[in-house]
Scaffold this motif. Structure first.
Motif, PDB file in Angstrom:
ATOM      1  N   ALA A   1      -6.562  -3.703  -0.951  1.00 45.27           N
ATOM      2  CA  ALA A   1      -6.409  -2.444  -1.685  1.00 45.27           C
ATOM      3  C   ALA A   1      -7.665  -2.247  -2.533  1.00 45.27           C
ATOM      4  CB  ALA A   1      -5.164  -2.522  -2.575  1.00 45.27           C
TER       5      ALA A   1
ATOM      6  N   CYS B   1      10.566   0.972  -4.028  1.00 48.47           N
ATOM      7  CA  CYS B   1       9.832   0.045  -3.157  1.00 48.47           C
ATOM      8  C   CYS B   1      10.588  -0.312  -1.879  1.00 48.47           C
ATOM      9  CB  CYS B   1       9.523  -1.261  -3.887  1.00 48.47           C
ATOM     10  SG  CYS B   1       8.998  -1.081  -5.603  1.00 48.47           S
TER      11      CYS B   1
ATOM     12  N   THR C   1      -1.856  -2.042  -7.633  1.00 53.33           N
ATOM     13  CA  THR C   1      -1.366  -1.388  -6.413  1.00 53.33           C
ATOM     14  C   THR C   1      -0.220  -0.437  -6.746  1.00 53.33           C
ATOM     15  OG1 THR C   1      -1.955  -3.369  -5.173  1.00 53.33           O
ATOM     16  CG2 THR C   1      -0.603  -1.761  -4.035  1.00 53.33           C
TER      17      THR C   1
HETATM   18  C1  HEC Z   1       5.801   4.594   1.405  1.00 53.49           C
HETATM   19  C2  HEC Z   1       5.836   3.178   1.619  1.00 53.49           C
HETATM   20  C3  HEC Z   1       5.622   2.251   0.435  1.00 53.49           C
HETATM   21  C4  HEC Z   1       6.257   2.240  -0.790  1.00 53.49           C
HETATM   22  C5  HEC Z   1       7.316   3.182  -1.285  1.00 53.49           C
HETATM   23  C6  HEC Z   1       5.724   1.104  -1.500  1.00 53.49           C
HETATM   24  N1  HEC Z   1       4.793   0.464  -0.743  1.00 53.49           N
HETATM   25 FE1  HEC Z   1       3.776  -1.207  -1.242  1.00 53.49          FE
HETATM   26  N2  HEC Z   1       2.670  -1.065   0.447  1.00 53.49           N
HETATM   27  C7  HEC Z   1       2.830  -0.115   1.421  1.00 53.49           C
HETATM   28  C8  HEC Z   1       1.783  -0.254   2.403  1.00 53.49           C
HETATM   29  C9  HEC Z   1       1.577   0.610   3.633  1.00 53.49           C
HETATM   30  C10 HEC Z   1       0.963  -1.331   1.980  1.00 53.49           C
HETATM   31  C11 HEC Z   1      -0.307  -1.861   2.628  1.00 53.49           C
HETATM   32  C12 HEC Z   1      -0.196  -2.270   4.052  1.00 53.49           C
HETATM   33  C13 HEC Z   1      -1.546  -2.603   4.618  1.00 53.49           C
HETATM   34  O1  HEC Z   1      -2.463  -2.889   3.863  1.00 53.49           O
HETATM   35  O2  HEC Z   1      -1.690  -2.571   5.817  1.00 53.49           O
HETATM   36  C14 HEC Z   1       1.573  -1.825   0.747  1.00 53.49           C
HETATM   37  C15 HEC Z   1       1.077  -2.908   0.021  1.00 53.49           C
HETATM   38  C16 HEC Z   1       1.686  -3.452  -1.084  1.00 53.49           C
HETATM   39  C17 HEC Z   1       1.260  -4.650  -1.754  1.00 53.49           C
HETATM   40  C18 HEC Z   1       0.049  -5.514  -1.402  1.00 53.49           C
HETATM   41  C19 HEC Z   1      -1.125  -4.996  -2.183  1.00 53.49           C
HETATM   42  C20 HEC Z   1      -2.348  -5.878  -2.236  1.00 53.49           C
HETATM   43  O3  HEC Z   1      -3.238  -5.553  -3.008  1.00 53.49           O
HETATM   44  O4  HEC Z   1      -2.410  -6.888  -1.557  1.00 53.49           O
HETATM   45  C21 HEC Z   1       2.129  -4.836  -2.802  1.00 53.49           C
HETATM   46  C22 HEC Z   1       2.091  -5.968  -3.798  1.00 53.49           C
HETATM   47  C23 HEC Z   1       3.072  -3.743  -2.780  1.00 53.49           C
HETATM   48  N3  HEC Z   1       2.770  -2.925  -1.718  1.00 53.49           N
HETATM   49  C24 HEC Z   1       4.098  -3.587  -3.694  1.00 53.49           C
HETATM   50  C25 HEC Z   1       4.892  -2.442  -3.784  1.00 53.49           C
HETATM   51  C26 HEC Z   1       5.827  -2.193  -4.856  1.00 53.49           C
HETATM   52  C27 HEC Z   1       6.104  -3.153  -5.997  1.00 53.49           C
HETATM   53  C28 HEC Z   1       6.376  -0.970  -4.616  1.00 53.49           C
HETATM   54  C29 HEC Z   1       7.345  -0.215  -5.476  1.00 53.49           C
HETATM   55  C30 HEC Z   1       6.930   0.040  -6.840  1.00 53.49           C
HETATM   56  C31 HEC Z   1       5.804  -0.471  -3.372  1.00 53.49           C
HETATM   57  N4  HEC Z   1       4.900  -1.396  -2.910  1.00 53.49           N
HETATM   58  C32 HEC Z   1       6.116   0.716  -2.774  1.00 53.49           C
HETATM   59  C33 HEC Z   1       3.814   0.838   1.472  1.00 53.49           C
HETATM   60  C34 HEC Z   1       4.692   1.141   0.441  1.00 53.49           C
END
Ligand code: HEC
Ligand code: HEC
Ligand code: HEC
Length: 486
Positions: A272, A346, A380
């Motif tokens: 990210a 999430c 993130t």
């Molecule tokens: C709409 C879908 C969606 C929602 C809602 C969502 N995420 Fe994500 N999240 C993702 C995706 C897509 C990735 C990255 C995938 C990739 O890198 O290929 C990700 C990545 C992450 C990561 C890894 C980031 C890193 O820097 O390594 C974390 C931690 C995370 N999400 C936490 C959360 C949390 C906590 C919530 C709620 C507050 C949340 N996500 C809500 C889709 C979502």
């Protein structure tokens, strides 16, 4: 063999020896002429192409092209630094807006020494401390690319205006004296060619250390801890030394390669923030051999340990069936609000047990939740994630200031959901407070030099008062009759 018909003028009738002398001279003149043409007018296509791939590896576009459709290399990208916003400049060959009247020498002086054509010092937001290692031959190619292929653009981007005392650019001269190492990259003859290629790419061009090496109170890289992890505004670039626990020593070559090319290794890590940008704009475009060389080099970076006892990608792995069953009943009792925020914001993507699916990563076995710092988890959530690689787009919405009103989460909500994620899926020792979230929201912890800055104005004023008093006292002393002479 010389083809006479290709000669620029008709052959006069001459004696055979004279004729060959004439032929030699004409050939020599042609060769010299061509060499001169390459120097002064248009550079060879090869040189320009080499310059283009160097500019990609060095990621010049990441900062010099404004996001969301900015003109290529026309500047205006605002870089948030602890000192304030620094705007990148126009580096197209426009004579009015850009660097069109930079000579090759002046260009090299700016890129490697951080000094612009007019003699003013650049802020190290321009990573010249890494580029200082770029070889002369590569500077020539970069210059040829910028002057011959980049389209001139007269755009005048916003000027950088930092608060006092950072507004005094000349102070960078002192900083450079202390921290700028002007030694060009020297291959290590004891190492194989692939390692040396990796070292040159990592240290000079792709400037991994700019983000991954910790900085001291004066914001200079701490040379005693190369790649041991450093803050990049609200993000944290983790330890990527070969240490098996604190670093990436436990990753396989394939995993590292996949991460650098795509930013996603399932069951391990996603890129990210600034790392997503580096992959999107630069690393994904590098030839496979270059990525291989960087991986080879990383393997050899001396390990630097930290206090943590467990590698950050190994937390939360459900190792037994009982544990898997327990994961179905996350321990939300002490953190009701965290559970509710998780379920509402999430779980739709990361799934109710945080296990993810083929589109969304799991929140266990995830370096953002298993590290000994929560920065990337918090950042993130605040800023979301956006990364274009090839045809694929990785997207997670932001829940911070850029989110729609209904999606926006407060500092307390973000702290609660972070603690919920850490307790159930990540490193349970790490706890997040609303104040921690506020610090990340404000751009991360401020280095010492910035925390002292508010004192600089009073200190300078106090200093000036002392100097004036001293001069006055000296003058008064002069006027008074000297006892010895009296
Ligand atoms: C709409 C879908 C969606 C929602 C809602 C969502 N995420 Fe994500 N999240 C993702 C995706 C897509 C990735 C990255 C995938 C990739 O890198 O290929 C990700 C990545 C992450 C990561 C890894 C980031 C890193 O820097 O390594 C974390 C931690 C995370 N999400 C936490 C959360 C949390 C906590 C919530 C709620 C507050 C949340 N996500 C809500 C889709 C979502
Ligand atoms: C991490 C961001 C970043 C990257 C990457 C970067 N630059 Fe810069 N560059 C800047 C900023 C910011 C400035 C203006 C600094 C200032 O105002 O003190 C700048 C200034 C310059 C200048 C001085 C221009 C002028 O107007 O006098 C040149 C030349 C330059 N960069 C060339 C390059 C080249 C070539 C590359 C790639 C090899 C590159 N930059 C990569 C951020 C970056
Ligand atoms: C502009 C800053 C920046 C540059 C340049 C940069 N990185 Fe990163 N890197 C980061 C940040 C920030 C993260 C954390 C990203 C995340 O977890 O979402 C990261 C994550 C990583 C990770 C994953 C670590 C983990 O535990 O998840 C690896 C491996 C890595 N970088 C290698 C490199 C290499 C090799 C280079 C040079 C070729 C490099 N990075 C250049 C900022 C940077």
């Amino acid at each position: 063999m010389l083809d006479e018909s290709a000669l620029p003028m008709p052959m006069p009738k001459l004696a055979p020896t004279l004729r060959s002398v004439f032929l030699c001279l004409t050939a020599l003149a042609a060769v010299l002429g061509a060499a001169q043409a390459e120097d002064t007018t248009t550079a060879s296509a090869d040189l320009v192409a080499r310059g283009r791939s160097l500019a990609t590896a060095a990621d010049c576009a990441a900062c010099h092209t404004a996001p969301h459709g900015g003109m290529p290399f026309a500047g205006g990208y605002a870089i948030d630094t602890p000192l304030g916003q620094i705007f990148s400049t126009n580096i197209t060959p426009s004579k009015t807006g850009g660097i069109g009247d930079y000579s090759e020498e002046e260009f090299a002086h700016a890129v490697r020494d951080g000094v612009a054509k007019d003699g003013s010092h650049l802020y190290p937001a321009m990573p010249y401390t890494a580029y200082a290692k770029i070889t002369d031959a590569d500077m020539k190619a970069l210059y040829a690319y910028f002057m011959n292929e980049v389209k001139p653009n007269d755009h005048k981007p916003q000027q950088t205006e930092l608060p006092f005392p950072f507004s005094v650019r000349a102070s960078m001269a002192a900083w450079n004296l202390l921290f700028l190492d002007k030694t060009r990259f020297q291959p290590n003859p004891a190492k194989p060619a692939e390692w040396n290629r990796g070292a040159y790419l990592a240290e000079a061009l792709t400037h991994c250390a700019t983000c991954h090496t910790p900085r001291n109170g004066l914001m200079a890289e701490d040379g005693s801890q190369p790649l041991a992890g450093g803050a990049v505004g609200p993000w944290f670039a983790p330890n990527i030394t070969s240490d098996k626990i604190a670093g990436i020593g436990g990753w396989s070559d394939d995993e590292l390669t996949q991460y650098l090319k795509t930013g996603n290794v399932a069951g391990k890590a996603q890129a990210a923030g600034p790392m997503a940008e580096a992959i999107e704009q630069s690393l994904q475009h590098l030839p496979d051999d270059d990525i291989k060389a960087i991986v080879r080099y990383l393997r050899d970076v001396p390990p630097i340990a930290s206090a943590g006892k467990q590698a950050r990608d190994t937390f939360g792995e459900p190792s037994t069936e009982i544990e898997v069953a327990l994961r179905g009943l996350p321990t939300h009792a002490p953190n009701e609000n965290g559970f509710h925020v998780f379920s509402g914001s999430c779980a739709s993507c990361h799934q109710p047990e945080g296990q993810g699916n083929q589109h969304y990563p799991s929140l266990f076995n995830n370096t953002a939740t298993g590290g000994d710092r929560p920065d990337n988890l918090i950042a993130t959530i605040l800023y979301g994630l956006h990364r274009n690689v090839g045809e694929n787009v990785a997207f997670m919405p932001a829940f911070g200031p850029d989110a729609s009103y209904t999606d926006r989460l407060s500092d307390k909500d973000i702290a609660d959901v972070s603690n919920y994620v850490l307790a159930n899926y990540g490193n349970p020792v790490i706890k997040v407070s609303a104040t921690d979230v506020a610090v990340i929201r404000e751009g991360g912890e401020k280095p010492l030099i910035v925390r002292l800055a508010p004192l600089a104005a009073p200190a300078a004023t106090a200093g000036a008062v002392v100097v004036v008093a001293l001069i006055a006292w000296l003058l008064l002393r002069r006027r008074r009759p000297h006892p010895a002479r009296a």
